[in-house]
Design an enzyme around this catalytic site. Structure first.
Site, PDB file in Angstrom:
ATOM      1  N   ALA A 220       0.874  -1.161   0.000  1.00 46.06           N
ATOM      2  CA  ALA A 220       0.000   0.000   0.000  1.00 46.06           C
ATOM      3  C   ALA A 220       0.920   1.223   0.000  1.00 46.06           C
ATOM      4  O   ALA A 220       2.091   1.131   0.400  1.00 46.06           O
ATOM      5  CB  ALA A 220      -0.881  -0.018   1.233  1.00 46.06           C
TER       6      ALA A 220
ATOM      7  N   GLY B 107       0.421  -4.730   1.063  1.00 46.32           N
ATOM      8  CA  GLY B 107      -0.825  -4.731   0.294  1.00 46.32           C
ATOM      9  C   GLY B 107      -0.657  -5.357  -1.082  1.00 46.32           C
ATOM     10  O   GLY B 107      -1.622  -5.904  -1.641  1.00 46.32           O
TER      11      GLY B 107
ATOM     12  N   GLU C  80      -1.095  -8.933  -0.494  1.00 44.30           N
ATOM     13  CA  GLU C  80      -2.515  -9.212  -0.204  1.00 44.30           C
ATOM     14  C   GLU C  80      -3.357  -9.174  -1.476  1.00 44.30           C
ATOM     15  O   GLU C  80      -4.322  -9.931  -1.609  1.00 44.30           O
ATOM     16  CB  GLU C  80      -3.037  -8.219   0.836  1.00 44.30           C
ATOM     17  CG  GLU C  80      -2.430  -8.496   2.211  1.00 44.30           C
ATOM     18  CD  GLU C  80      -2.825  -7.473   3.242  1.00 44.30           C
ATOM     19  OE1 GLU C  80      -2.546  -6.271   2.999  1.00 44.30           O
ATOM     20  OE2 GLU C  80      -3.418  -7.842   4.266  1.00 44.30           O
TER      21      GLU C  80
ATOM     22  N   GLU D  26       4.261  -5.510   7.395  1.00 43.93           N
ATOM     23  CA  GLU D  26       3.438  -4.500   8.079  1.00 43.93           C
ATOM     24  C   GLU D  26       3.818  -4.242   9.538  1.00 43.93           C
ATOM     25  O   GLU D  26       3.819  -3.100   9.991  1.00 43.93           O
ATOM     26  CB  GLU D  26       1.943  -4.881   8.015  1.00 43.93           C
ATOM     27  CG  GLU D  26       1.260  -4.502   6.711  1.00 43.93           C
ATOM     28  CD  GLU D  26       1.373  -5.590   5.643  1.00 43.93           C
ATOM     29  OE1 GLU D  26       2.245  -6.477   5.761  1.00 43.93           O
ATOM     30  OE2 GLU D  26       0.580  -5.529   4.683  1.00 43.93           O
TER      31      GLU D  26
END
Ligand code: COA
Length: 243
Positions: free
Chosen positions: A60, A103, A106, A126
């Protein structure tokens, strides 16, 4: 444009295209993924997800993440987009070159089929950034590789290379980088040769919680048993020797 879309009759190739930021997934990318999903929900096609510049996605967007609040966390900005991708009627193939972190990993976990290159580096760092992997890793990764391996990855924040990811079954094949997209298209070709409705129903049955089996597949099969395409395909098989 952070997401480059290439349209084909039976598939769409969506390329995360922000190489200067290692394809970090920002709000624009999430918005583009939502509009792509909206189209694929109405007109189902196989989706190939990939990244430009030798990277899938380095996570992300940390610059945006840093400013996000508790209310933002509760919206599940990335989580909802990845659930929508995972819920698409037709299969989703992640073709992963290089980094798939945070992310980005993911997003790859949300695909039905994952293939990679020898330079794969996949994992969830993370906790090192003071957050959890909240866009699917804590529940999807255990489903894919088992709880013990998911805990190894998520609790250490380490990354897997291609060999280990293949050994874990996190990716199903490894191809040289210049053959990755061809390999993804070859999978899409195989899918395209089958009955689309049977493919959609298979995906649905796979993703239905245990307690709803076997009722779910019996119902889906009931629909297929009376479909003209089933009759046509089986007749074609039975009559093939007569031609
Ligand atoms: N969010 C925002 N920006 C990111 C990013 C991310 N997840 N990952 C990389 N970038 C940016 C860098 O800040 C840098 O921007 P700049 O040129 O404006 O300084 C640019 O992308 C290139 O990154 P750089 O680190 O110089 O590239 P690299 O090839 O040396 O290293 C990585 C690549 C992926 C190892 C490294 O960028 C990295 O560790 N990224 C963060 C990974 C991460 O923690 N992801 C989890 C987020 S939930």
């Amino acid at each position: 444009m952070t997401l480059h879309i290439e349209e084909h009759a039976d598939r769409v190739v969506a390329t995360l295209d922000r190489p200067e930021k290692r394809n970090a997934i920002d709000q624009d990318t999430i918005d583009a993924l939502h509009s792509l999903c909206a189209r694929l929900e109405v007109a189902p096609r196989t989706l190939i997800l990939t990244g430009s510049g030798g990277v899938f996605a380095a996570g992300a967007d940390i610059a945006q993440l840093r400013e996000r609040t508790a209310a933002d966390a509760r919206k599940g900005i990335n989580a909802m987009a990845f659930i929508r991708i995972n819920d698409l009627p037709m299969p989703v193939i992640a073709a992963i070159d290089g980094y798939a972190l945070g992310g980005g990993a993911e997003l790859a976990y949300a695909a039905d089929i994952r293939i990679a290159t020898p330079s794969l580096r996949i994992g969830n760092p993370e906790t090192g950034l003071g957050i959890i992997a909240a866009a699917g890793a804590t529940w999807r990764l255990p489903e894919i590789v088992g709880e013990a391996r998911a805990s190894d990855l998520l609790l250490t924040g380490r990354t897997l290379d291609a060999d280990e990811a293949l050994q874990w079954g996190l990716v199903s094949a490894v191809h040289p980088a210049d053959e990755l997209l061809d390999a993804a298209h070859a999978i899409a070709d195989r899918i395209a040769a089958n009955d689309p409705l049977a493919t959609r129903h298979t995906k649905r049955a796979i993703r239905t919680p245990r307690a709803q089996h076997p009722a779910i597949e019996l119902e889906l099969q009931a629909e297929l048993f009376e479909s003209p395409e089933k009759h046509r395909r089986m007749t074609e098989f039975l009559e093939r020797k007569r031609r």
